[in-house]
Design an enzyme around this catalytic site. Structure first.
Site, PDB file in Angstrom:
ATOM      1  N   PHE A  75     -13.676  -8.167  64.678  1.00  0.00           N
ATOM      2  CA  PHE A  75     -13.658  -6.793  65.188  1.00  0.00           C
ATOM      3  C   PHE A  75     -13.652  -5.746  64.084  1.00  0.00           C
ATOM      4  O   PHE A  75     -13.977  -4.589  64.324  1.00  0.00           O
ATOM      5  CB  PHE A  75     -12.420  -6.575  66.083  1.00  0.00           C
ATOM      6  N   GLU A 118     -15.803  -9.521  70.792  1.00  0.00           N
ATOM      7  CA  GLU A 118     -15.716  -9.018  72.171  1.00  0.00           C
ATOM      8  C   GLU A 118     -14.876  -7.752  72.251  1.00  0.00           C
ATOM      9  O   GLU A 118     -14.864  -7.068  73.268  1.00  0.00           O
ATOM     10  CB  GLU A 118     -15.154 -10.110  73.106  1.00  0.00           C
ATOM     11  N   CYS A 174     -10.384  -7.250  55.512  1.00  0.00           N
ATOM     12  CA  CYS A 174     -10.068  -8.540  54.888  1.00  0.00           C
ATOM     13  C   CYS A 174      -9.840  -8.370  53.402  1.00  0.00           C
ATOM     14  O   CYS A 174      -9.257  -9.227  52.757  1.00  0.00           O
ATOM     15  CB  CYS A 174     -11.189  -9.533  55.127  1.00  0.00           C
ATOM     16  N   GLU A 177      -0.762 -12.796  56.875  1.00  0.00           N
ATOM     17  CA  GLU A 177      -1.670 -11.646  56.814  1.00  0.00           C
ATOM     18  C   GLU A 177      -1.249 -10.699  57.942  1.00  0.00           C
ATOM     19  O   GLU A 177      -1.336 -11.058  59.118  1.00  0.00           O
ATOM     20  CB  GLU A 177      -3.117 -12.109  57.031  1.00  0.00           C
TER      21      GLU A 177
HETATM   22  P1  NAD Z   1     -10.698 -13.612  65.126  1.00  0.00           P
HETATM   23  O1  NAD Z   1     -10.669 -14.892  64.382  1.00  0.00           O
HETATM   24  O2  NAD Z   1      -9.692 -13.390  66.190  1.00  0.00           O
HETATM   25  O3  NAD Z   1     -12.126 -13.446  65.844  1.00  0.00           O
HETATM   26  C1  NAD Z   1     -13.324 -13.674  65.152  1.00  0.00           C
HETATM   27  C2  NAD Z   1     -14.357 -14.218  66.120  1.00  0.00           C
HETATM   28  O4  NAD Z   1     -13.900 -15.468  66.644  1.00  0.00           O
HETATM   29  C3  NAD Z   1     -14.606 -13.297  67.299  1.00  0.00           C
HETATM   30  O5  NAD Z   1     -15.981 -13.233  67.536  1.00  0.00           O
HETATM   31  C4  NAD Z   1     -13.861 -13.972  68.448  1.00  0.00           C
HETATM   32  O6  NAD Z   1     -14.487 -13.799  69.686  1.00  0.00           O
HETATM   33  C5  NAD Z   1     -13.870 -15.424  68.061  1.00  0.00           C
HETATM   34  N1  NAD Z   1     -12.663 -16.134  68.514  1.00  0.00           N
HETATM   35  C6  NAD Z   1     -11.412 -15.608  68.699  1.00  0.00           C
HETATM   36  N2  NAD Z   1     -10.552 -16.566  69.088  1.00  0.00           N
HETATM   37  C7  NAD Z   1     -11.254 -17.711  69.135  1.00  0.00           C
HETATM   38  C8  NAD Z   1     -10.897 -19.066  69.437  1.00  0.00           C
HETATM   39  N3  NAD Z   1      -9.660 -19.406  69.782  1.00  0.00           N
HETATM   40  N4  NAD Z   1     -11.862 -20.008  69.364  1.00  0.00           N
HETATM   41  C9  NAD Z   1     -13.127 -19.683  69.010  1.00  0.00           C
HETATM   42  N5  NAD Z   1     -13.513 -18.412  68.713  1.00  0.00           N
HETATM   43  C10 NAD Z   1     -12.591 -17.454  68.776  1.00  0.00           C
HETATM   44  O7  NAD Z   1     -10.671 -12.442  64.032  1.00  0.00           O
HETATM   45  P2  NAD Z   1     -10.544 -10.876  64.270  1.00  0.00           P
HETATM   46  O8  NAD Z   1      -9.149 -10.564  64.691  1.00  0.00           O
HETATM   47  O9  NAD Z   1     -11.665 -10.386  65.090  1.00  0.00           O
HETATM   48  O10 NAD Z   1     -10.775 -10.341  62.765  1.00  0.00           O
HETATM   49  C11 NAD Z   1      -9.745 -10.194  61.837  1.00  0.00           C
HETATM   50  C12 NAD Z   1      -9.685 -11.369  60.886  1.00  0.00           C
HETATM   51  O11 NAD Z   1     -10.943 -11.522  60.222  1.00  0.00           O
HETATM   52  C13 NAD Z   1      -8.678 -11.168  59.757  1.00  0.00           C
HETATM   53  O12 NAD Z   1      -8.012 -12.385  59.536  1.00  0.00           O
HETATM   54  C14 NAD Z   1      -9.542 -10.804  58.556  1.00  0.00           C
HETATM   55  O13 NAD Z   1      -8.981 -11.101  57.304  1.00  0.00           O
HETATM   56  C15 NAD Z   1     -10.736 -11.644  58.821  1.00  0.00           C
HETATM   57  N6  NAD Z   1     -11.899 -11.155  58.102  1.00  0.00           N
HETATM   58  C16 NAD Z   1     -12.331 -11.859  57.017  1.00  0.00           C
HETATM   59  C17 NAD Z   1     -13.403 -11.409  56.275  1.00  0.00           C
HETATM   60  C18 NAD Z   1     -13.890 -12.162  55.072  1.00  0.00           C
HETATM   61  O14 NAD Z   1     -15.003 -11.909  54.630  1.00  0.00           O
HETATM   62  N7  NAD Z   1     -13.117 -13.092  54.520  1.00  0.00           N
HETATM   63  C19 NAD Z   1     -14.061 -10.223  56.645  1.00  0.00           C
HETATM   64  C20 NAD Z   1     -13.598  -9.535  57.774  1.00  0.00           C
HETATM   65  C21 NAD Z   1     -12.522 -10.008  58.497  1.00  0.00           C
END
Ligand code: NAD
Length: 508
Positions: free
Chosen positions: A160, A187, A292, A392
């Site tokens: 997101f 989403e 991130c 985090e």
């Molecule tokens: P998230 O892991 O909750 O969601 C990421 C994606 O995974 C979304 O599209 C979501 O629909 C899907 N998802 C969520 N739960 C799931 C599950 N149980 N099984 C399968 N798919 C699932 O992450 P977020 O909250 O949207 O984003 C924040 C996180 O992303 C933070 O931890 C941040 O550090 C990380 N991030 C990392 C980078 C990087 O380049 N290392 C860049 C941006 C964000």
């Protein structure tokens, strides 16, 4: 327009799927509200696509691959040129939608789009990026060369926090390399992503080359296990990224998972005081800490700890408000659930004995009383066992640790499992050189708080922040999105001498 901002909850748009070039309304019964985090206004409804819809998107991509893979590189490049022009033209309009659904300030939303636009600009160089290698006369009359061929249907799953930049890390480079793509946006804020996808279609990306499905775990698992998907790019949390890496890997796919972080800023007492404090506050609290690469842990070395009161004073000046309001520094966090998680972690810090120097918990923003706001929060006296250090937080919370020497700071950072980004603040070249050599973190900033590389390089987070060898964008992602084929060839002249049967493995 397939999505639009609408103040009337009863008539908000339903976000569409894109399958085979058609904007499709999902047949699912499961829909989620896309909510403005500053107001709780429902902006749109997003579907959780059915398994049949995921199959249809992959089938469309598979079909399109048969022709797209043979589309000349110049034609692919010209679509990217058009796309970058369109994104530039529509950036301000998309930033308004992005700010409304994600919460970040308009200026930061424009930055989100710009950092993705840079990747599209780089994709315009695909002609030189996708070149193979050639060695003449590796044996008598034998040449060897490599082709970098597209691999097929690739998929991207995005978080997101950067609804523009991260989708743009993925589909433009994958498509420019000759692959077709299935994108699964977050989403929680899919609307600005969809506006970019619309621009890709307008730029001339053919039907089926780019497809979009929405959803959560079931759709993601469907992608990870689909027999016709060859590669999966994931960006998001560590827990989900590990799951995606393992599941998609088990199903024979290439996977790259960019995940969570705890990014340290190490401050030496010889650093430029004002510039350093500005950097810490900007990188710690900008985007409400939901980057991130946000600075989330400050390590004060020796006398640098005397700057803590100034750090607090500067953080206190930040203006917390809706991202759409002029002059805002810190917007709301993405959801009520995210806010509650941040509040719980702050409480754990208090319970575990850290000093809460600045408490952002009880903040009310006039005119936005329902917003998910957390004010800048600063902990001192933090130790490495506390949850506010081991987790985090992904909110506007900065934790400060103190050590006596640079060596101790390096050891502290290297003992942390994450390896996304780190910053060193100093005026000493010798200290900087030692730091960049000994620190075990994939992206290092020297007097730069958020060292996200520009797209001619690659995003090189490491250790617990990444699974898979190759990072997004740059040369690494061209490797990720292509298969190297090595050709060894020999051509005979009409008058070539018969050199007999060769029963060895040697070329001669
Ligand atoms: P998230 O892991 O909750 O969601 C990421 C994606 O995974 C979304 O599209 C979501 O629909 C899907 N998802 C969520 N739960 C799931 C599950 N149980 N099984 C399968 N798919 C699932 O992450 P977020 O909250 O949207 O984003 C924040 C996180 O992303 C933070 O931890 C941040 O550090 C990380 N991030 C990392 C980078 C990087 O380049 N290392 C860049 C941006 C964000």
């Amino acid at each position: 327009m397939n999505v639009s901002l609408n103040k009337n909850n009863t008539t908000v748009a339903r976000v569409k799927l894109l399958i085979g070039g058609e904007w499709v309304e999902s047949q699912t019964t499961e829909w989620l509200d896309v909510v403005n985090p500053a107001t709780q206004e429902v902006l749109a409804h997003v579907p959780f696509a059915t398994a049949a819809e995921v199959d249809a998107a992959v089938a469309a991509a598979q079909k399109a691959f048969t022709t797209w893979r043979h589309t000349p590189i110049g034609a692919r490049m010209r679509i990217m040129l058009k796309l970058q022009a369109l994104i530039r033209e529509h950036s301000k309009r998309i930033a308004v939608v992005l700010s409304a659904e994600q919460g970040k300030t308009i200026a930061d939303a424009e930055g989100d789009i710009f950092r993705g636009l840079e990747v599209v600009e780089h994709a315009c160089s695909i002609g030189t990026l996708q070149m193979g290698e050639f060695a003449e006369n590796v044996a008598g009359g034998v040449d060897t060369y490599t082709l970098r061929q597209p691999i097929g249907v690739c998929a991207g799953i995005t978080p997101f926090n950067f609804p523009a930049m991260i989708p743009l890390w993925m589909f433009p480079m994958a498509i420019a390399c000759g692959n077709t793509f299935v994108l699964k946006p977050s989403e929680q804020d899919p609307m600005s992503t969809m506006l970019l996808v619309e621009l890709a279609v307008e730029a001339g990306v053919p039907a089926g080359v780019l497809n979009v499905v929405h959803g959560g775990k079931e759709v993601v698992d469907g992608i990870c296990t689909h027999k016709d998907i060859k590669a999966v790019s994931f960006v998001g949390s560590t827990a989900v990224g590990t799951h995606v890496y393992e599941l998609a890997g088990k199903h024979g796919k290439r996977v790259q998972s960019m995940m969570g972080a705890k990014n340290h800023a190490v401050v030496l007492p010889d650093a430029n005081r004002e510039q350093t404090l500005n950097a810490l506050v900007g990188a710690g609290f900008g985007a409400a800490g939901q980057r991130c690469m946000a600075t989330s842990a400050v390590v004060m070395v020796g006398a640098a700890k005397q700057w803590i009161p100034d750090l607090k004073a500067l953080a206190q000046k930040l203006k917390v408000n809706a991202g759409s309001e002029p002059g805002t520094d810190v917007g709301p966090v993405i959801s009520r659930r995210a806010k509650q998680r941040i509040l719980d972690l702050i409480e754990s810090g208090v319970q575990e004995g850290a000093t809460l120097g600045l408490d952002g918990r009880d903040i009310t923003v006039a005119g936005y009383e329902d917003g998910n706001f957390v004010g800048p929060t600063l902990f001192t006296g933090v130790t490495t066992e506390m949850q506010i250090y081991t987790q985090e937080i992904f909110g506007p919370v900065l934790v400060v640790l103190e050590v006596d020497t640079l060596d101790q700071a390096i050891a502290l950072v290297n003992a942390n499992p994450f390896g996304n980004g780190v910053g060193l603040f100093t005026q000493s070249g010798a200290a900087a050189r030692k730091f960049q050599s000994e620190i075990d973190v994939g992206q290092v900033g020297i007097n730069i708080p958020i060292p996200v590389p520009v797209p001619f390089f690659s995003f090189t987070g490491s250790r617990g922040s990444k699974l898979g060898d190759l990072g997004p964008y740059g040369k690494q992602v061209v490797q990720f999105y292509t298969q190297t084929k090595t050709v060894t060839s020999r051509w005979f002249d009409d008058d070539s001498v018969n050199d007999g049967v060769n029963t060895t493995i040697n070329l001669r």
